[in-house]
Design a protein around this motif. Structure first.
Motif, PDB file in Angstrom:
ATOM      1  N   TYR A  70       7.149  -4.018  -1.722  1.00 48.83           N
ATOM      2  CA  TYR A  70       6.262  -4.280  -1.202  1.00 48.83           C
ATOM      3  C   TYR A  70       6.805  -2.270  -0.494  1.00 48.83           C
ATOM      4  N   LYS A  71       6.021  -1.720  -0.499  1.00 50.32           N
ATOM      5  CA  LYS A  71       6.103  -0.269   0.302  1.00 50.32           C
ATOM      6  C   LYS A  71       6.050  -0.043   1.607  1.00 50.32           C
ATOM      7  N   GLU A  72       4.279  -0.516   1.402  1.00 56.69           N
ATOM      8  CA  GLU A  72       3.694  -0.057   2.469  1.00 56.69           C
ATOM      9  C   GLU A  72       3.907  -1.135   3.797  1.00 56.69           C
ATOM     10  N   THR A  73       3.550  -1.778   4.720  1.00 55.30           N
ATOM     11  CA  THR A  73       2.976  -2.750   5.189  1.00 55.30           C
ATOM     12  C   THR A  73       2.347  -3.323   4.645  1.00 55.30           C
ATOM     13  N   GLU A  74       2.584  -5.256   4.186  1.00 58.43           N
ATOM     14  CA  GLU A  74       1.606  -5.776   4.633  1.00 58.43           C
ATOM     15  C   GLU A  74       2.332  -7.475   4.753  1.00 58.43           C
ATOM     16  N   THR A  75       0.857  -7.944   5.154  1.00 54.12           N
ATOM     17  CA  THR A  75       1.045  -8.730   6.151  1.00 54.12           C
ATOM     18  C   THR A  75       0.059  -9.924   5.769  1.00 54.12           C
ATOM     19  N   VAL A 102      17.920  -5.569  -0.923  1.00 53.36           N
ATOM     20  CA  VAL A 102      16.787  -6.457  -0.159  1.00 53.36           C
ATOM     21  C   VAL A 102      16.006  -5.237  -0.136  1.00 53.36           C
ATOM     22  N   ARG A 103      15.976  -4.038   0.318  1.00 54.37           N
ATOM     23  CA  ARG A 103      15.718  -2.773   0.190  1.00 54.37           C
ATOM     24  C   ARG A 103      14.279  -2.101  -0.984  1.00 54.37           C
ATOM     25  N   SER A 104      13.068  -1.907  -0.243  1.00 57.36           N
ATOM     26  CA  SER A 104      12.706  -1.686  -1.530  1.00 57.36           C
ATOM     27  C   SER A 104      13.160  -0.124  -1.507  1.00 57.36           C
ATOM     28  N   LYS A 105      12.963  -0.306  -3.328  1.00 54.37           N
ATOM     29  CA  LYS A 105      13.538   0.764  -4.448  1.00 54.37           C
ATOM     30  C   LYS A 105      12.591   2.157  -3.725  1.00 54.37           C
ATOM     31  N   TYR A 106      11.549   1.630  -3.786  1.00 53.78           N
ATOM     32  CA  TYR A 106       9.871   2.874  -3.359  1.00 53.78           C
ATOM     33  C   TYR A 106       9.909   3.535  -1.792  1.00 53.78           C
ATOM     34  N   VAL A 107      10.824   3.347  -1.129  1.00 50.01           N
ATOM     35  CA  VAL A 107      11.643   4.085   0.469  1.00 50.01           C
ATOM     36  C   VAL A 107      12.904   4.226   0.101  1.00 50.01           C
ATOM     37  N   GLY A 134       1.486   3.724  -8.376  1.00 50.40           N
ATOM     38  CA  GLY A 134       2.958   3.891  -8.283  1.00 50.40           C
ATOM     39  C   GLY A 134       4.023   3.150  -8.344  1.00 50.40           C
ATOM     40  N   GLY A 135       3.925   1.759  -8.502  1.00 53.78           N
ATOM     41  CA  GLY A 135       4.783   0.849  -9.207  1.00 53.78           C
ATOM     42  C   GLY A 135       5.296   0.010  -8.365  1.00 53.78           C
ATOM     43  N   TRP A 136       4.513   0.282  -6.528  1.00 51.66           N
ATOM     44  CA  TRP A 136       4.623  -0.989  -5.914  1.00 51.66           C
ATOM     45  C   TRP A 136       3.818  -2.133  -5.560  1.00 51.66           C
ATOM     46  N   SER A 137       4.184  -3.332  -4.883  1.00 46.03           N
ATOM     47  CA  SER A 137       2.876  -4.271  -4.817  1.00 46.03           C
ATOM     48  C   SER A 137       2.310  -4.316  -3.236  1.00 46.03           C
TER      49      SER A 137
END
Length: 986
Positions: A14-19, A67-72, A980-983
């Motif tokens: 997950y790249k963006e903020t997801e709740t 645990v850090r997203s590869k997209y950030v 972009g590949g992220w969820s």
């Protein structure tokens, strides 16, 4: 414990903020997390675990960049998880960020965590922040579960809950140890082994100590140990030592008698020697005292002369005080006469013919002092004239400056008044141009909206063509995967007899017919279809269907967006709309420029008004200042004229008042000096006459003819003290001689010296004999004390050894039993015994669910059957099949049956763990995957069981891609993969 929501940013896929708001499913109590394989469904559960415990089991329990997203990774965006949960009536939010490295930095950021309590009034109370250890302590006290327990009872991770069912006894022990903290029983075993080792060592040390003490005992006795003697039996040692102890006691008694006899001889010799020695000492003292008396008699005449000299010196010292006083007064009178002559000479030069009597001099000095004081005030006034003259010049300059400033401000006011009409005309012109800005804005806004809609319509038309082509391809791929799955299952059904035959052995009942005789087993064909291949095909079908559903959603969304854009553009061409918008923008720009000019001119007008007001005030201020300075100038001029007149009158013929004051001061000093020396001379003459009379009286009273005789009789103080000490010493020596010669001990002594040599030799021989007797007694007594001590230590060692031996045998047997060895016939360790009780409780809870899921066919049974070889036993599991009353291992169950048994066991384990942790209530439960291996009927039964878990307000979340599960559960959280590949979550 209830999970309310989790928010992820830069975490895992997950790249963006997801709740995820789990409270949205409270009414239904059941929801499904679905999405393509690898989309990030399980990562939601990872985020919950990370927030609470700071680690993720799937990533190796780390809290760093893993645990850090590869997209950030190449951004400054932080990785963060926020979790809201409640425990009982209280609600909390825990936030956590891992350590990660920002671009361009060498050092990683610090790990950060925080937990707050959310209060009913909307505020919050910080419980712990920043210091991760304190945050973890707060969470542990609230949740009352550790990470391993949480994973087992709330997050039933993918495939993990089958591990417990199929594990071997040792593997099951490891898992139960983590959940129930049974490691303390290993500490009990270690403690017992250590106690046994210490006791064993203690016994060995005691044996060695006894042997050492026996050999020391023999050395003290001076005896060799018997050849057959090993020193391990107490009775044997005591029997050997008894006669040696008795002989030693007899030696001690004889030595004590010898000491007594030697002391008697020594005392007699000492008395005889002391008596003759006293006579010899007194004879020597008498001779020495008589010699001293002769010397004192010889010095008698000299001592008498010293006495007379001391008496004369004492009288001379008494008179000398008066002599010195006369000499001092004479010198003072002569000095005063000289000072008076000098002062009189100066006075005559300064005041020729003037009277120098004391009365006249006093009046003259008083008059000169008054004149000096009057001139002092005029000196200060003379100095002030210079300052007044300087102030007068400054005042003239200030008047000139004030006149210039007044003229300058008047000129500035006139200039500002002249520029005001032209500025008003410019403002009126700019206001007319700016009035058209609103109309230009109203024209341009709709044109730009219409133009944007027309451009969107062109873009959406192109995107829709591409989406329709992708949708066709996705439908084709979905149909192909469905056909492949149908072919797989058909092939599998044809090979099923061969698959069943692989499980059979002689004596085992057939799962189809129940027969234990298998005369002709079906042959399993090469390349046969396995259950795993079918499951993979099912996963592939589900994935293709998800892809096709997404492409259809994209086509539908684009069609809707295109219709909206075409309606907003009103069918106008893009080129025409661009031209119209350019014209409207030009009109708007002209109006905006006029408005800006109007603002600038208005600002100038306001500034002009401010400047004019300021200049007018400055002109008025300058006028007031000019009048003030002119008044100050007139006042200073009057003061200067007044002071100059007064100073000139007092100056007289002198250059200045100060010069006249100096002359008066000099004359005053001359008069004062003569007056003082005259009075001093009179006083010194009177004092000399009195001192001379006192000196003459003292000489007569002490018997001295004159001061010359007094001076000759005087002696230095040191010499007087020396002579006094000499006389006193002689008198004291005479007294000592008389006292000594009168002593009774010195009367009637023999005339000839006595001889003491023989008696002294006899006394020394007696002392040596006594010392030798003492030494012999001390040695034999030491041996007796030491042997008694060694015998006591040997007895104590045998007593301690007997007690330690009994304790060692008890502890060693207990240690073997706790290890599952020795007398432990079950081969169960203490830890296993404790965990076996926990396992029985877990099995009982699991069977309640398993019987319901299998319609009464299967139950689990705890087994403590001994294992083969050296492996420990006690934590086995078997399955009871009610159809044939057979007890068999869990591995014999089919894939679907294993899932049912594993799920029941996991839920039973969750119930026991929560009860052991203070009755923690589980209001949220997650089950991850595993449903693909179940047939339709079994899946329905499992879902019914899961559905029953909602009782009491519990919310259950499933993770699966199986279609039947999607159809059964209506509430979905859909995990999608962005372009972009992220969820993302939907």
């Amino acid at each position: 414990m209830k999970i309310h929501s989790v928010t992820m940013k830069g975490f895992g896929p997950y790249k963006e903020t997801e709740t995820v708001n789990f409270d949205a499913f409270n009414d239904e109590g059941l929801f499904l997390i679905t999405g393509k394989t690898g989309a990030g469904k399980t990562s939601i559960l990872d985020a919950i675990t990370f927030a609470l415990f700071g680690n993720v089991p799937r990533y190796g329990n780390v809290t760093d960049d893993s645990v850090r997203s590869k997209y950030v990774v190449d951004t400054d965006i932080e990785t963060r998880v926020d979790l809201e949960f409640s425990q009982g009536p209280d609600r909390y939010r825990v936030s956590r960020t891992p350590s990660f490295t920002k671009p361009g930095n060498k050092n990683s950021t610090a790990v950060w965590a925080e937990i707050v309590k959310l209060l009913p009034d909307g505020t919050q109370e910080a419980l712990a922040s920043r210091k991760v250890s304190l945050v973890n302590q707060q969470i542990a006290s609230i949740v009352r579960l550790n990470a391993d327990q949480f994973k087992q009872v709330i997050l039933l991770a993918q495939g993990a809950f089958q591990e417990f069912l199929l594990a071997k006894s040792e593997e099951r022990r490891t898992l139960l140890r983590q959940l129930f903290n049974s490691g303390r029983f290993l500490d009990y075993s270690t403690d017992l082994e250590e106690q046994a080792r210490v006791l064993r060592t203690q016994l060995a040390h005691l044996g060695t100590a006894v042997k050492t003490q026996v050999h020391t005992l023999a050395a003290e006795f001076g005896e060799e140990l018997p050849t057959e003697f090993d020193g391990t039996e107490r009775a044997e040692i005591l029997e050997w030592a008894a006669p040696l102890v008795a002989a030693l006691a007899e030696r001690v008694a004889l030595a004590h008698v010898a000491v007594t006899e030697a002391e008697a001889v020594r005392a007699g010799a000492e008395n005889a020697f002391s008596a003759i020695q006293a006579v010899a000492v007194n004879q020597k003292r008498l001779a020495e005292t008589q010699a001293v008396a002769a010397d004192l008699d010889t010095a008698k005449d000299a001592i008498e002369r010293d006495r007379l000299a001391l008496d004369a010196a004492a009288k001379a010292d008494a008179v000398w005080v008066a002599v010195e006083a006369q000499i001092t007064a004479q010198l003072a009178a002569e000095g005063a006469a000289i000072d008076h002559a000098q002062a009189l000479s100066v006075f005559v030069d300064a005041f020729p013919g003037s009277d120098s009597s004391i009365g006249v001099l006093a009046e003259q000095a008083k008059e000169l002092a008054a004149q000096f004081a009057r001139l002092e005030a005029l000196v200060h006034a003379e100095k002030g004239l210079t300052e007044i003259a300087n102030d007068l010049e400054l005042a003239k300059s200030a008047v000139l400056e004030a006149e210039d400033r007044h003229a300058s401000t008047a000129l500035r006011v006139q200039e500002l008044q002249d520029s005001e009409p032209q500025l008003k005309q410019q403002i009126e012109t700019a206001a007319k141009g700016a009035a058209g800005e609103n109309a230009a804005n109203q024209t341009l806004g709709p044109l730009e909206s219409q133009l944007a809609a027309a451009q969107d319509a062109e873009r959406l038309t192109r995107d829709l063509q591409q989406a329709r082509a992708a949708d066709i391809q996705a439908r084709k791929a979905s149909d192909e995967s469905s056909k492949a799955l149908t072919d797989f299952k058909a092939t599998q059904y044809g090979q099923f007899a061969g698959v069943l035959a692989q499980e059979l052995a002689d004596g085992d009942p057939c799962r189809v017919c129940g027969s234990t005789v298998h005369p002709k087993l079906a042959i399993l064909a090469d390349g046969h279809v396995t259950a795993e291949q079918v499951e993979e095909a099912e996963l592939e079908v589900a994935a293709k269907r998800d892809d096709q559903a997404e492409t259809t959603d994209v086509v539908t969304r684009l069609e809707t967006q295109l219709k909206t854009a075409e309606a907003q553009s009103k069918g106008e061409p893009v080129a025409e709309l661009v031209a119209n918008a350019d014209v409207a923008r030009a009109h708007l720009e002209t109006a905006r420029q006029a408005a800006e000019s109007l603002k600038e001119l208005t600002d100038q007008r306001d500034a002009l008004a401010d400047s004019l007001s300021t200049a007018s005030q400055a002109q008025a201020t300058a006028k007031v200042q000019l009048a003030t300075k002119q008044g100050e100038l007139k006042s200073l001029d009057r003061e200067f004229t007044k002071e100059s007149t007064k100073v000139g009158r007092e100056r007289g013929d002198f250059a200045s008042v100060a010069e006249r004051q100096t002359r008066v001061d000099s004359e005053h000093r001359i008069v004062e000096t003569l007056l003082e020396t005259t009075r001093a001379l009179e006083k010194a003459t009177t004092h000399f006459d009195a001192a001379s009379k006192v000196c003459a009286d003292e000489l007569a009273r002490r018997g001295f003819a004159d001061t010359v005789v007094v001076k000759a009789a005087r002696l230095p103080l040191a010499e007087q003290e020396r002579i006094a000490r000499k006389v006193k010493s002689h008198d004291e020596a005479l007294a000592v001689v008389a006292s000594t010669l009168a002593e009774e001990a010195l009367q009637n002594l023999p005339a000839e010296p006595v001889e003491i040599g023989d008696l002294h030799l006899a006394y020394e021989d007696a002392k040596r004999a006594k010392s030798q007797a003492d030494q012999a007694f001390g040695e034999v007594n030491r041996v007796q004390v030491r042997t008694n001590q060694l015998l006591a230590e040997i007895n104590a060692a045998f007593a301690e050894s007997g007690s330690a031996q009994a304790e060692f045998e008890t502890v060693d047997r207990l240690a073997q039993t706790v290890r599952g060895q020795g007398p432990n016939t079950k081969k169960m360790t203490l830890e296993t015994f404790a965990l076996a009780a926990d396992l029985e409780e877990i099995v009982a809870a699991a069977n309640v669910l398993l019987v319901k899921m299998t319609n009464g066919r299967y139950e689990l049974r705890y087994s403590d059957v001994l294992t083969k070889g050296k492996a420990l036993s006690g934590l086995g599991l078997d399955v009871i099949d009610a159809y044939n009353d057979e007890r068999r291992p869990p591995e014999s169950l089919s894939g679907g049956e294993k899932f049912q048994a594993s799920l029941a066991l996991a839920l039973g384990l969750a119930e026991v763990v929560t009860n052991r942790n203070g009755g923690v209530r589980l209001d949220t439960l997650f089950i991850d995957e595993g449903f693909g291996a179940l047939d339709e009927d079994t899946l329905s039964e499992v879902l019914d069981t899961i559905d029953a878990l909602r009782e009491g307000g519990r919310t259950v979340g499933l993770i699966s891609h199986v279609d039947k599960v999607k159809e059964r559960i209506h509430n979905h959280i859909h995990v999608k993969v962005a372009a972009g590949g992220w969820s993302t979550l939907a």
